[in-house]
Design a protein around this motif. Structure first.
Motif, PDB file in Angstrom:
ATOM      1  N   UNK A   1       0.914  -0.755  -0.025  1.00 43.15           N
ATOM      2  CA  UNK A   1      -0.088  -0.397   0.057  1.00 43.15           C
ATOM      3  C   UNK A   1       0.858   1.483   0.151  1.00 43.15           C
ATOM      4  N   UNK A   2       2.198   1.096   0.138  1.00 45.84           N
ATOM      5  CA  UNK A   2       2.568   2.528  -0.075  1.00 45.84           C
ATOM      6  C   UNK A   2       4.078   1.568  -0.809  1.00 45.84           C
ATOM      7  N   UNK A   3       4.138   2.534  -1.896  1.00 39.67           N
ATOM      8  CA  UNK A   3       5.456   2.961  -2.976  1.00 39.67           C
ATOM      9  C   UNK A   3       6.450   3.943  -2.310  1.00 39.67           C
ATOM     10  N   UNK A   4       7.353   3.689  -2.457  1.00 42.64           N
ATOM     11  CA  UNK A   4       8.836   4.963  -1.554  1.00 42.64           C
ATOM     12  C   UNK A   4      10.894   4.807  -2.620  1.00 42.64           C
ATOM     13  N   UNK A   5      10.338   5.458  -3.398  1.00 43.18           N
ATOM     14  CA  UNK A   5      11.558   5.301  -4.412  1.00 43.18           C
ATOM     15  C   UNK A   5      12.427   6.675  -3.672  1.00 43.18           C
TER      16      UNK A   5
END
Length: 160
Positions: free
Chosen positions: A7-11
């Motif tokens: 549910x979380x995408x980090x870049x």
């Protein structure tokens, strides 16, 4: 990957720029790094506008003058932080119900006076409801946020 993690995408990416410039380019030149093929209009995009204020929108304006408002600016704290909604649902159409949207937080952290780390977190993706995994897959894929951030960083590498 667990449902919670998806549910979380980090870049993140580091650019050779002062924190003030990194923030200004992200918000002021969003259309220069947003891929033109990422378009929900029936015509080509003439420009992408990022309205620099809480309550503003991010929208595409077509060559025929039509508009697609696909995000709302929720937090605007130059030069360190901006948060906007992601009003694009699992079928890649604009979601009118704010309760079914996710949010993107972008932080600008000075590593040195001339280098800034840009941290992007796209969270609450499951709020899009059934099919939310398509949103997570899309924004996390190489053609999602990684492409946006690479194109953003290229604006600094090109000196322009």
């Amino acid at each position: 990957m667990t449902q919670t993690a998806a549910t979380v995408v980090r870049r993140q990416i580091v650019v050779r720029a002062r924190v003030e410039e990194a923030f200004a380019v992200f918000t002021g030149r969003f259309g220069d790094f947003k891929p033109p093929e990422h378009n929900m209009l029936a015509v080509p995009i003439a420009e992408t506008v990022f309205e620099p204020r809480v309550g503003g929108s991010i929208y595409d304006r077509g060559t025929d003058g039509s508009e697609c408002r696909w995000a709302r600016v929720l937090v605007y704290e130059p030069p360190h932080r901006v948060v906007f909604s992601w009003d694009i649902g699992p079928t890649w159409q604009v979601e009118a119900d704010a309760g079914n949207t996710s949010e993107v937080e972008v932080r600008f952290v000075a590593e040195t006076p001339e280098r800034t780390r840009v941290e992007l977190e796209h969270r609450g993706i499951d709020r899009h409801g059934p099919g939310w995994e398509a949103v997570s897959d899309g924004v996390g894929h190489d053609q999602g946020w990684p492409l946006y951030l690479d194109r953003y960083a290229a604006l600094f590498a090109a000196g322009g």
